[in-house]
Design an enzyme around this catalytic site. Sequence first.
Site, PDB file in Angstrom:
ATOM      1  CE  LYS A 133      -4.111   1.838   0.149  1.00  0.00           C
ATOM      2  NZ  LYS A 133      -3.655   2.613  -1.033  1.00  0.00           N
ATOM      3  CE  LYS A 189       2.824   6.968   6.214  1.00  0.00           C
ATOM      4  NZ  LYS A 189       2.545   7.950   5.132  1.00  0.00           N
ATOM      5  CE  LYS A 221       4.905   7.536  -1.219  1.00  0.00           C
ATOM      6  NZ  LYS A 221       4.237   7.889   0.043  1.00  0.00           N
ATOM      7  CB  THR A 224      -3.450  13.275   4.875  1.00  0.00           C
ATOM      8  OG1 THR A 224      -3.626  12.206   3.939  1.00  0.00           O
ATOM      9  CG2 THR A 224      -2.034  13.260   5.403  1.00  0.00           C
ATOM     10  CG  ASN A 256      -5.517  17.274  -0.380  1.00  0.00           C
ATOM     11  OD1 ASN A 256      -6.599  17.838  -0.502  1.00  0.00           O
ATOM     12  ND2 ASN A 256      -5.407  16.082   0.170  1.00  0.00           N
ATOM     13  CB  SER A 277      -6.087   4.486   1.503  1.00  0.00           C
ATOM     14  OG  SER A 277      -5.796   5.568   0.663  1.00  0.00           O
TER      15      SER A 277
HETATM   16  N1  GLU Z   1       0.629   8.834   0.032  1.00  0.00           N
HETATM   17  C1  GLU Z   1      -0.007   8.744   1.294  1.00  0.00           C
HETATM   18  C2  GLU Z   1       0.984   8.391   2.387  1.00  0.00           C
HETATM   19  O1  GLU Z   1       2.155   8.646   2.257  1.00  0.00           O
HETATM   20  C3  GLU Z   1      -1.228   7.835   1.264  1.00  0.00           C
HETATM   21  C4  GLU Z   1      -0.959   6.396   0.967  1.00  0.00           C
HETATM   22  C5  GLU Z   1      -2.215   5.577   0.772  1.00  0.00           C
HETATM   23  O2  GLU Z   1      -3.297   6.066   0.980  1.00  0.00           O
HETATM   24  O3  GLU Z   1      -2.055   4.410   0.397  1.00  0.00           O
HETATM   25  O4  GLU Z   1       0.623   7.943   3.434  1.00  0.00           O
END
Ligand code: GLU
Length: 417
Positions: free
Chosen positions: A56, A80, A92, A176, A207, A345
């Site tokens: 993810k 995370k 990523k 976020t 955002n 998400s």
């Molecule tokens: N890009 C965001 C992060 O760094 C969201 C990642 C997601 O929702 O999978 O946490």
Amino acid sequence: MAGIYDRLEVDEDVRRQLQQPSRIHEAAIPVRMDDGSLRVFNGWRIQYDQSRGPGKGGIRFHPDVDADEVATLSFWMVLKCAVVNLPFGGAKGGVQVDPKSLSRLELERLSRGYIRAFYDVIGPDRDIPAPDVNTNETVMGWMADEYAEITRMKVPAIITGKPPGMGGSAGRAAATGRGALYVLDAWAERKGKNPEDLTIAVQGFGNAGYHFARLAQESGYRIVALSDSQGAIHADQGLDPEPIWRHKNETRELKGMVYCESSVCTENDVDQISKDDLLALDVDVLVLAALENAITADNVDKVRAGAILEIANGPVTSEADKHLNEKNITVLPDVLANAGGVIVSYLEWVQNRTGDYWSESYINERLADQLVGQAQLCFDRAEEEKVDYRVAAYLQSVERIASALASRGTQRYFNGD
Ligand code: GLU
């Protein structure tokens, strides 16, 4: 991470597996430009560890993206997802591009090109991308659509952060920023501080920074400064993020005039300051919502804030982190403070897979339960083990990842120890 591994007595086999990403996918993505020329962009999807579930993590479009950066970001996603106990591993993606130099049509072709390059290595049970720096719900929508074209199947759970009409979740765009506010609230409450007594400066008015600032102001905190990549503004009596955001979107600038439409200030009360000055303001909370390496060994001595809230990924270098610790400046770390995005998400993925769609208020409730519950565990651990919040968050996540990896067996297990 060695200190964290030692403290938890993480097995050697587990350490070895977490030393490098499990898969690195790289592609050259050709895009036909509006003038007929062809450009080729470098893109990556890196899956670091999937022992707790499918990969993810977001996809970032930025000129400085490279394989190393994407790999680091994918490792942070592993941490995370585990800190907040989501059933996901970490991944990523990125494309080395300045998206601001592309037309909308070029951006659409690039987004679809990314999926053509990587469609066979992602999937709702394999790896689920999402937005990150410079990508938004429109980009996610194009990507979901391209995936549907290639596979001839509607698979909304392939990607999260989609537009609501394409299976996107209520509340995802603000998640976020909202999550970061929940973490700040939980910490402030623990420290016996009232929002009304706390001043905040926000570096990064994209955002996440915008939604955080808007919601924080609604909760009573005083937003005294905002910056974006162009410049910064400051007003001691407080700024109103909403009209500033509208103005920024119309003009692409953070100008002082606009929020004077609202009641919180007059034109004369707003100063234009430099982006660096914002980092040095004497505020209660400095919010870092831009990019990595905002606070380094070079500028850490200028920081006068009482606490730092990390909404960006990796905004404080490890060297700077040590100095902040010495100066007793609390850091609410990224893997916890910005996890609201990936939690919603996850909720989007669950809704897509079940076909059962929920209201924004229910989603915000689930977000609060999950994030604040896990944040409290981190805060407790930090107090009990007398470590900072980042170490506590890493201990919480590595413990879970190590247990998932070790449950497949370790040398000790196979040797019958
Ligand atoms: N890009 C965001 C992060 O760094 C969201 C990642 C997601 O929702 O999978 O946490």
